[in-house]
Design an enzyme around this catalytic site. Structure first.
Site, PDB file in Angstrom:
ATOM      1  N   TRP A 275       0.826  -1.225   0.000  1.00 14.89           N
ATOM      2  CA  TRP A 275       0.000   0.000   0.000  1.00 14.89           C
ATOM      3  C   TRP A 275       0.849   1.259   0.000  1.00 14.89           C
ATOM      4  CZ3 TRP A 275      -4.116  -1.078  -2.190  1.00 14.89           C
ATOM      5  CH2 TRP A 275      -4.760  -2.303  -1.958  1.00 14.89           C
TER       6      TRP A 275
ATOM      7  N   ASP B 125      -2.066   6.462   6.413  1.00 12.45           N
ATOM      8  CA  ASP B 125      -3.119   5.586   5.906  1.00 12.45           C
ATOM      9  C   ASP B 125      -3.585   4.709   7.069  1.00 12.45           C
ATOM     10  OD1 ASP B 125      -4.642   3.611   4.729  1.00 12.45           O
ATOM     11  OD2 ASP B 125      -3.223   3.161   3.121  1.00 12.45           O
TER      12      ASP B 125
ATOM     13  N   LYS C 296     -13.249  -1.834   6.375  1.00 11.95           N
ATOM     14  CA  LYS C 296     -12.698  -2.762   7.360  1.00 11.95           C
ATOM     15  C   LYS C 296     -13.388  -2.518   8.715  1.00 11.95           C
ATOM     16  CE  LYS C 296      -8.788  -2.248   4.460  1.00 11.95           C
ATOM     17  NZ  LYS C 296      -8.604  -3.477   3.721  1.00 11.95           N
TER      18      LYS C 296
HETATM   19  C1  LIG Z   1      -3.768  -0.112   4.273  1.00 11.97           C
HETATM   20  C2  LIG Z   1      -4.564  -0.019   3.008  1.00 11.97           C
HETATM   21  N1  LIG Z   1      -4.484   1.082   2.249  1.00 11.97           N
HETATM   22  C3  LIG Z   1      -5.168   1.205   1.116  1.00 11.97           C
HETATM   23  C4  LIG Z   1      -5.996   0.204   0.668  1.00 11.97           C
HETATM   24  C5  LIG Z   1      -6.748   0.390  -0.625  1.00 11.97           C
HETATM   25  O1  LIG Z   1      -8.067   0.656  -0.342  1.00 11.97           O
HETATM   26  P1  LIG Z   1      -9.165   0.873  -1.464  1.00 11.97           P
HETATM   27  O2  LIG Z   1      -9.450  -0.468  -2.043  1.00 11.97           O
HETATM   28  O3  LIG Z   1     -10.326   1.442  -0.684  1.00 11.97           O
HETATM   29  O4  LIG Z   1      -8.637   1.830  -2.458  1.00 11.97           O
HETATM   30  C6  LIG Z   1      -6.138  -0.969   1.427  1.00 11.97           C
HETATM   31  C7  LIG Z   1      -7.031  -2.052   0.974  1.00 11.97           C
HETATM   32  O5  LIG Z   1      -7.106  -3.114   1.501  1.00 11.97           O
HETATM   33  C8  LIG Z   1      -5.396  -1.081   2.629  1.00 11.97           C
HETATM   34  O6  LIG Z   1      -5.466  -2.191   3.372  1.00 11.97           O
END
Ligand SMILES: Cc1ncc(COP(=O)(O)O)c(C=O)c1O
Length: 360
Positions: free
Chosen positions: A101, A171, A195
């Protein structure tokens, strides 16, 4: 009905009482004779839903007055671009690479400026969180960017990095609401809701007001200023996801009793699983102990066929979505807020039985 124990990393389990309340209100929300899904976002009923959602979030997280809360769409991933677009001045970004991520965030930031990866745990398959000190921060960076909880690897910052006065952007997708955090340690927190906050479709941004700047060159939908000035109603917000988020926040306040209590429950769940893993002769948790997540717990047997068999047998027994992320393999139990403690206890019992059968 016997529901499964859903260990999915997201979208993931939701408190059953919340789902039940949403079901009860599905056809007729508080005598409006319509579903929340059918409501105009500008109606009085909906206005109180979104307002109450924000009030509860502010109360639960103790969000200071000088932070704005935005309810947006586009997922956490859109923030990988929106953050630099809105906050950049020197177009230089310090990012700590702790997995997929942050890698994705790095790629998006590179399209807009210069990225300095000031620390990384890539060489050790992201099994730890690098220690960041203020000497590592670039003098001219616009901000320092971290991923607070790394969903795929099961690592988490159990400290706040020193940023030498630079804004700290985090994040929080997979750890928001899991325990009390000091919001003022951060300048911008963002999270995809799917989540701990409800169904997919909603992304929450908690941003210090003085970071919100007029950006006439940006498309309106990508501007924090536009969304902030319109109280997240510049266009139609994800109305039903916000309503569900509100129900979850209500449950956290009124049934759990706040985030201190949620933390105790989450730490207990994590302790049960880590204690077992630390003593198991079959399963291992590959993460540095100090950097363990209480939300996502990864484990392996060291034998891919046995891992696959475990996931298959677990599924047959009602423990679903335990397969690790496709990029790392093995197993992962995501034990977000809504995973009941008995779900973790029963999983451990099942793992013990599996270990007896398969450890040689
Ligand atoms: C820590 C983290 N950041 C970003 C994301 C991406 O999220 P999205 O699918 O809402 O763009 C996720 C998805 O699991 C995640 O776990």
């Amino acid at each position: 009905m016997n529901r499964v124990y859903n260990f999915s990393a997201g979208p993931s389990c939701i408190f059953e009482a919340v789902l039940q309340k949403a079901a009860d209100q599905m056809l007729n929300y508080q005598n409006s004779k319509m579903s929340v899904m059918e409501m105009s976002h500008r109606s009085k009923d909906y206005e109180s839903i979104i307002n109450e959602c924000e009030v509860r979030l502010r109360r639960l997280m103790n969000i200071p007055e000088n932070y704005k809360v935005l309810f947006l769409q586009g997922g956490a991933s859109l923030q990988f671009s929106m953050i630099p677009m809105n906050l950049m001045k020197n177009k230089k970004f310090d990012i700590i690479n702790t997995g997929q991520w942050t890698k994705k965030a790095i790629e998006e930031h590179k399209k807009l400026g210069e990225v300095n990866v000031i620390a990384s745990s890539q060489e050790d398959t992201f099994s730890y969180i690098p220690k960041v000190t203020k000497e590592m921060i670039s003098d001219d960076c616009d901000y320092v960017y971290i991923c607070q909880n790394n969903t795929i690897y099961g690592t988490a910052y159990n400290y706040v990095p020193e940023t030498n006065g630079k804004p700290l952007i985090a994040d929080f997708s997979s750890c928001i609401l899991s325990k009390p955090y000091n919001v003022s340690d951060y300048d911008l927190i963002f999270a995809g809701a799917q989540k701990n906050m409800g169904p997919a479709g909603l992304t929450v941004i908690i941003i210090k007001e003085d970071l919100i700047k007029e950006k006439p060159e940006l498309p309106s939908m990508l501007s924090y200023k536009v969304h902030a000035d319109n109280d997240s109603m510049y266009n139609t917000p994800p109305t039903y996801s916000i309503y569900m988020c509100g129900l979850i926040l209500e449950y956290l306040e009124e049934n759990i009793g706040g985030l201190e209590n949620m933390q105790k429950i989450n730490e207990e769940k994590a302790r049960i699983l880590y204690d077992y893993l630390d003593n198991s002769k079959l399963f291992k948790n590959p993460v540095n102990k100090e950097d363990r997540s209480i939300m996502n717990i990864t484990f392996v047997t060291g034998n891919k066929e046995l891992d696959d068999l475990f996931v298959l047998e677990a599924t047959k027994n009602g423990f679903v979505n335990l397969k690790g992320h496709r990029s790392v393999g093995g197993m992962r139990a995501s034990i977000y807020n809504a995973m009941p403690i008995e779900g973790v206890k029963k999983l451990v019992t099942f793992m013990k039985e599996f270990e007896v059968k398969h450890h040689v």
